[in-house]
Design an enzyme around this catalytic site. Sequence first.
Site, mmCIF file in Angstrom:
data_model
loop_
_atom_site.group_PDB
_atom_site.id
_atom_site.type_symbol
_atom_site.label_atom_id
_atom_site.label_comp_id
_atom_site.label_asym_id
_atom_site.label_seq_id
_atom_site.Cartn_x
_atom_site.Cartn_y
_atom_site.Cartn_z
ATOM 1 N N GLY A 152 -0.108 -3.977 -12.606
ATOM 2 C CA GLY A 152 -0.755 -4.161 -11.324
ATOM 3 C C GLY A 152 -0.409 -3.002 -10.402
ATOM 4 N N GLU A 257 19.821 -16.514 -9.484
ATOM 5 C CA GLU A 257 20.313 -15.860 -8.278
ATOM 6 C C GLU A 257 20.369 -16.839 -7.096
ATOM 7 O OE1 GLU A 257 16.424 -13.625 -6.486
ATOM 8 O OE2 GLU A 257 17.264 -12.719 -8.292
ATOM 9 N N HIS A 275 18.529 -8.307 -5.230
ATOM 10 C CA HIS A 275 17.114 -8.602 -4.977
ATOM 11 C C HIS A 275 16.624 -7.919 -3.698
ATOM 12 C CE1 HIS A 275 13.798 -11.787 -5.903
ATOM 13 N NE2 HIS A 275 13.268 -10.667 -5.459
ATOM 14 N N GLY A 277 14.772 -4.898 -3.970
ATOM 15 C CA GLY A 277 13.831 -3.866 -4.396
ATOM 16 C C GLY A 277 12.749 -3.570 -3.381
#
Length: 333
Positions: A152, A257, A275, A277
Amino acid sequence: VGSSAASDVYKRQLDFCTVIQGQHAYDLMSREEVLGHAHKIDAIINQAELCVDAELLDAAPNLRVVANVAMGTDNLDLAEMARRGVWATNVPESFTNAVADHTLGILLAVARRIVEADTYVRSGRWAGDGFQPSRWDGMELAGKTWGIIGYGQGGRAVQQRAQAFGMSTVFTSSSPSQDPTYRSLNQLLKDSDVVSLHVPLNESTHKMIDASTIKLMKPGAILINMSRGKTVDEGALIEALRAGDLSGAGLDVFEEEPAVPEAITKLPNVVLTPHIGGGTVESRRNARRRCAANVARVLQGADPLTPVNKPIHPKNDAKPLIRPGVKVPKPRG
């Protein structure tokens, strides 16, 4: 709203609402806090950590929209929300560049052993050991093949960055393609020196990287997970890293997480981030603006800009909650 980190954005774009926020800028509201407010809320802006399920929907009879400040929606029971007339939205474009940048950054950190070398210098041992050529040698990216799982917007943004470093790229996706760089998952794993994941979590992607698929990867390959933690079997990954089957891994997401297996934190050839990113100042600001615009539209009676479900009888068909004359906000950025 999940936290108070973006008070200025929400107060400016949702000035017609009473905005309830977490007490601290970086702490998300607990589920218990949200449930305590549920009886009086018309909308939720969610950092994608809050699970919106039947329990929450039962407690929030006036809820009209849940706006995820994220691309992923696996925290939302989309079918149940649609059945109850509640819109769900995400921000499909806001984090694309940030995640692609982080993917490249975490790969460089693994391939060139940057975190290991940084720790070594900080320890003071370098002065005693002196120069040791080859001790910190890593992988050069130019000329290597990067396999991208998920093609994507995120996967394509990673492809652009990989090619800028002189890498060739191959990809796989849920739909077969005639593109000459398309590969089946198994073939991609066999061909690639670096493999990164950029897929949503669903039945077909759950633990798609496990012991059997890791065995297909090149000896010494690097695995990067930027999608969802449950797309990778962490136990199998740990064993492959311990055995030296893979030279390293970079993980921004984890199966359970924020809990992270202690075993993986002990491995020197793994770079871990919490987490983050998609987390840049610009990306989060743009995402919050889009979420606020989605909420504002639904509360006025319009459809949201970026829906991920289609309520049969949406509650925004009822009497709009915005006072007459208020212009529906459009996203900026």
